[in-house]
Each structure stands twice: as structure tokens, then as C-alpha cells.
Design an enzyme around this catalytic site. Structure first.
Site, PDB file in Angstrom:
ATOM      1  CE  LYS A 178      -0.319  -0.180   5.044  1.00  0.00           C
ATOM      2  NZ  LYS A 178      -1.092  -0.754   6.172  1.00  0.00           N
ATOM      3  NE  ARG A 184      -6.817   0.403  10.775  1.00  0.00           N
ATOM      4  CZ  ARG A 184      -5.564   0.230  10.319  1.00  0.00           C
ATOM      5  NH1 ARG A 184      -4.686   1.230  10.403  1.00  0.00           N
ATOM      6  NH2 ARG A 184      -5.180  -0.899   9.788  1.00  0.00           N
ATOM      7  CG  HIS A 241      -3.859  -4.369  11.778  1.00  0.00           C
ATOM      8  ND1 HIS A 241      -2.705  -4.937  11.290  1.00  0.00           N
ATOM      9  CD2 HIS A 241      -3.631  -3.036  11.800  1.00  0.00           C
ATOM     10  CE1 HIS A 241      -1.818  -3.976  11.031  1.00  0.00           C
ATOM     11  NE2 HIS A 241      -2.356  -2.820  11.339  1.00  0.00           N
ATOM     12  NE  ARG A 248      -2.601  -8.073   7.703  1.00  0.00           N
ATOM     13  CZ  ARG A 248      -3.212  -8.423   8.848  1.00  0.00           C
ATOM     14  NH1 ARG A 248      -3.826  -9.562   8.966  1.00  0.00           N
ATOM     15  NH2 ARG A 248      -3.208  -7.600   9.880  1.00  0.00           N
ATOM     16  CE1 TYR A 269       9.815  32.077   3.299  1.00  0.00           C
ATOM     17  CE2 TYR A 269      10.302  29.725   3.137  1.00  0.00           C
ATOM     18  CZ  TYR A 269       9.914  30.921   2.549  1.00  0.00           C
ATOM     19  OH  TYR A 269       9.619  30.949   1.212  1.00  0.00           O
ATOM     20  CB  CYS A 295      12.310  26.317   2.393  1.00  0.00           C
ATOM     21  SG  CYS A 295      13.386  27.428   3.302  1.00  0.00           S
ATOM     22  CG  MET A 296       7.466  23.674  -1.145  1.00  0.00           C
ATOM     23  SD  MET A 296       6.350  24.609  -2.211  1.00  0.00           S
ATOM     24  CE  MET A 296       5.167  25.235  -1.043  1.00  0.00           C
ATOM     25  CG  ASP A 297      10.578  24.024  -3.560  1.00  0.00           C
ATOM     26  OD1 ASP A 297       9.803  23.056  -3.529  1.00  0.00           O
ATOM     27  OD2 ASP A 297      10.225  25.179  -3.823  1.00  0.00           O
TER      28      ASP A 297
HETATM   29  C1  LIG Z   1      -0.344  -1.618   6.952  1.00  0.00           C
HETATM   30  C2  LIG Z   1      -0.892  -2.892   7.395  1.00  0.00           C
HETATM   31  C3  LIG Z   1      -0.053  -4.000   7.581  1.00  0.00           C
HETATM   32  C4  LIG Z   1       1.443  -3.924   7.509  1.00  0.00           C
HETATM   33  O1  LIG Z   1       1.941  -3.332   8.675  1.00  0.00           O
HETATM   34  P1  LIG Z   1       3.518  -3.306   8.955  1.00  0.00           P
HETATM   35  O2  LIG Z   1       3.639  -2.753  10.316  1.00  0.00           O
HETATM   36  O3  LIG Z   1       4.113  -2.404   7.928  1.00  0.00           O
HETATM   37  O4  LIG Z   1       4.000  -4.695   8.813  1.00  0.00           O
HETATM   38  C5  LIG Z   1      -0.651  -5.221   7.879  1.00  0.00           C
HETATM   39  N1  LIG Z   1      -1.992  -5.319   8.001  1.00  0.00           N
HETATM   40  C6  LIG Z   1      -2.815  -4.268   7.862  1.00  0.00           C
HETATM   41  C7  LIG Z   1      -4.283  -4.465   8.048  1.00  0.00           C
HETATM   42  C8  LIG Z   1      -2.300  -3.019   7.562  1.00  0.00           C
HETATM   43  O5  LIG Z   1      -3.131  -1.985   7.450  1.00  0.00           O
END
Ligand SMILES: *Cc1c(COP(=O)(O)O)cnc(C)c1O
Length: 382
Positions: free
Chosen positions: A42, A140, A174, A234, A275, A322-324
Site C-alpha cells: 500500500k 479501526r 490487526h 502480512r 523563514y 523550506c518547501m524546496d
Molecule cells: C499496513 C498494514 C499491515 C502492515 O503493517 P507493517 O507494520 O508495515 O508490517 C498489515 N496489516 C494491515 C491491516 C495493515 O493496514
């Protein structure tokens, strides 16, 4: 990345795909026999390039990929990724046809959504592959199953699974604190795991339903609770080389963020820099202007609190980022010259320190490296 663009040599991220592959192999080796591997890609593979990392994982024989949303999944399919992809987040049921057409697995997080997907499938006359997500303490996404909600929650999972047109391939949860090293965090994680297993048992006993793929282990759990691997792990963070503080698995970071020195100026004592005039020279100083700022992903919150590796050694960043651009003290670093490279994070500039300076975690630093920063892939040799 086309050469011409890279030749403008301003700020770039060097991605070592060999390191990604070696990390994959090392994690895989640490798993129990038969355990599947889902690579989390992701957020553009935590900034490393979703398509590049996914292609590599596909080639290496990983079992599954996970993304956060439909757009990310479709990008992978368009890029030629054919292996299974799980969407971890919400997809509105009106896109069920796209999920099915592209053979994408969708997470189902409650009974109402199970009905929505099932109804959408009925109209299409097609089935959708799903994984049910259980909320065991992250609060969540997921079916609520804690405390008094256990009976109703498990009944809801059973009712969801019995809906027509859904193929109930997986069930997962999770962890909130699997990467924290306190007794309290450990207890919380064990409680989450136990609740997850109790849900799986109840769904089997009450509903006769079993899942081919039960999974819960994110990076923290892969490192700290290997027995929680179940049917699939995962990890995301580990794959990119972080999150194994004792280096038990043997990983290495895959990204270096580099910039160059645009110019160097000498200032008299008492000169304000950047800045808001947060920094004033207290002596005659040699100051470099670096060609990277918060629009490249350098967190502004780290202003004046971080340092970077230059050709001459570590340079303290001074004044507001700064930005850049941002400025760095090169007074005692004569080897740092105009045009020379500066490592913002990587093997010699610790991303953890940069993250701490910005009151955040390396995850956020990695996925904040912006689109304008070219990714240069090196070292992919067979
Ligand atoms: C992002 C995520 C992971 C991976 O988490 P890490 O800490 O990067 O291993 C696994 N499961 C779910 C549901 C996530 O949202």
C-alpha cells in the site's frame, strides 16, 4: 526512470531491489513451513514504488499482495500483476464489478457491508472473493467482537459467510501494539490474538465455517510473536528493511534519500537563516543550501533538529526547512562542495533519528517521499 530527468540530479531516492528481495527471502526463511507470505505494498509500497516491488514479489513467489484501496489494486493489475491482491480498506459496493473483473479480494468489515457486496454480486450474477476483518482491539475496521459483543459479533460473521455470492477465503485481524516492547503491550497483543482465535473457534462451532487463510501477523508480530503466523503473515515495514531492532531476521533498508548542495555561502556572525529567522550565525559560517525541502518529503517539523551525511561528514541542518530547500552548516566540513551528494536518510543518516526529530515514525517519513522525487532502481541483478 528516464536518464534525462535523473541527470538534472537534484533530489532522488535510490531503491535497492536486491535488498527487497533479500528481505523477502530472510522473512520467508523465518516462517513456519507452509505459511503463506502476503507483502503489503500500500501507499506506493511505503514510497518504494508499488509496481516495482510487486513485480519483484510476484517473481519471488510471494502468495499475496495487499493494498489500501481499489485504485492501488487497479494500478497493479494494469501494470501486469496477476497474483492475488487483497484490499485492506473500504471499497464502496458500487465498484463490486471492478473488484470481480480484476479478480481482487475485498475485505468485509461488518454484516451490513457483507449484504451490500452480496446484493451487488447477485445483480451481476458473479461471486466475489472476500476476507473478513475482525476488530480484536485496534478499534479501526472490523466486526466488533470484544466483551459483551462476542455472541452477536460471531453471529454476524456467520450470517455474512452464509450470504450467497461471497467466497469466504480468509479471516484476519490487526494488532495495535505488536511492535512495542512493554509488558502491557505484550499482554494487549496476546489478548488480541486469543480473542481472534476464540472468534475463529466460535464461527466453526456455531456455524460450521472454516477459513482457508487465517492471518494476523504484521511486521511487529512476525518479529516478536512468530507462533502467530497462522496460515499467512502480512508484513510491510519488514520487507523494506525496518522493524527488526535486534536484527534477528537479518534485514537491510531498501531506500536512500539523496540530495545535492546547490550553493555554499559564507556569512558573518549575527546573520539570520531561513523563514522565521529561527537560526542566527554565532560566528563566521559556511552554509550549504540543499536542494530538498518538505515538498520532497523532508519533514518541516525536523527543522534545526536533524543532521545529514555529506562528503565531509555529518552536517547539522539549520533554520526552517523550506518547501524546496533547506540549509546545513558546512563550516567544519570542507569536503562538502557545491554539487556533492548529501544523504538525507539511508545507511549513514538514520531514518529513526529524522523521524524522532519530526515527532513521527519512519513509516511516515518513507511514504512522505513525494512524487517529484525520482526513484532510481539499482542493483537488480539475477
Ligand atoms: C499496513 C498494514 C499491515 C502492515 O503493517 P507493517 O507494520 O508495515 O508490517 C498489515 N496489516 C494491515 C491491516 C495493515 O493496514
Amino acid at each position: 526512470m528516464d536518464e534525462l530527468k535523473f541527470n538534472t540530479k537534484r533530489t532522488w531516492a535510490e531503491i535497492d531491489l536486491n535488498a527487497v528481495r533479500d528481505n523477502y527471502t530472510a522473512i520467508r526463511r523465518s516462517l513456519p513451513d507452509g505459511c503463506r507470505f502476503l507483502g503489503v505494498v500500500k501507499a506506493n509500497a511505503y514510497g518504494h514504488g508499488a509496481l516495482e516491488v510487486s513485480s519483484l514479489l510476484q517473481e519471488c513467489g510471494a502468495d499475496y499482495l495487499a493494498v489500501s484501496c481499489l485504485d492501488e489494486a487497479l494500478d497493479l493489475r494494469e501494470g501486469g500483476i496477476s497474483m492475488p491482491i487483497l484490499i485492506l480498506g473500504h471499497t464502496p459496493a458500487e465498484y463490486t464489478d471492478l473488484l470481480i473483473e480484476n479478480d481482487i479480494t475485498q475485505t468485509v468489515t461488518c454484516l451490513a457491508k457483507a449484504y451490500e457486496y452480496s446484493e451487488a454480486c447477485a445483480k451481476l450474477g458473479k461471486t466475489l472473493k472476500v476476507h473478513h476483518k475482525i476488530d480484536t482491539g485496534m478499534s479501526r475496521l472490523g466486526y466488533i467482537v470484544s466483551g459483551d459483543s462476542f455472541e452477536e459479533g460471531t453471529d454476524n460473521i456467520i450470517e455474512s459467510c452464509r450470504l450467497p455470492y461471497l467466497i469466504n477465503e480468509g479471516i484476519y485481524t490487526h494488532f495495535a501494539s505488536s511492535d512495542e516492547y512493554t509488558a502491557d503491550a505484550e499482554k494487549y497483543t496476546l489478548d488480541q490474538f486469543e480473542l481472534f482465535m476464540a472468534v475463529i473457534r466460535a464461527v466453526k462451532e456455531k456455524g460450521g465455517i472454516e477459513f482457508e487463510i487465517r492471518h494476523c501477523a504484521n511486521s511487529g508480530a512476525v518479529v516478536n510473536y512468530p507462533y502467530m503466523a497462522l496460515d499467512m503473515v502480512r508484513p510491510g515495514y519488514l520487507l523494506y528493511g525496518y522493524g527488526d531492532p535486534e536484527n534477528r531476521i537479518g534485514l537491510r533498508p531498501c531506500m536512500r534519500l539523496l540530495t545535492t548542495i546547490s550553493t555554499i555561502k559564507h556569512y558573518a556572525p549575527g546573520t539570520c537563516v531561513s523563514y522565521g529567522r529561527k537560526f542566527t550565525t554565532d560566528r563566521r559560517m559556511r552554509v550549504g543550501v540543499l536542494a530538498a525541502g518538505y515538498a520532497d518529503g523532508l519533514p518541516r517539523a525536523a527543522s534545526g533538529k536533524c543532521s545529514f551525511k555529506t562528503a565531509g561528514g555529518y552536517a547539522r541542518q539549520i533554520g526552517s526547512i523550506c518547501m524546496d530547500m533547506c540549509m546545513a552548516d558546512l563550516t567544519d566540513l570542507p569536503e562538502a562542495e557545491v554539487g556533492s551528494e548529501v544523504e538525507l536518510f539511508g545507511p549513514e543518516s538514520d531514518i529513526n533519528k529524522l523521524a524522532e526529530a519530526a515527532y513521527t515514525i519512519p513509516y511516515e517519513i518513507l511514504c512522505s517521499v513525494t512524487k517529484r522525487v525520482p526513484r532510481i532502481y539499482k542493483n537488480l541483478s539475477d
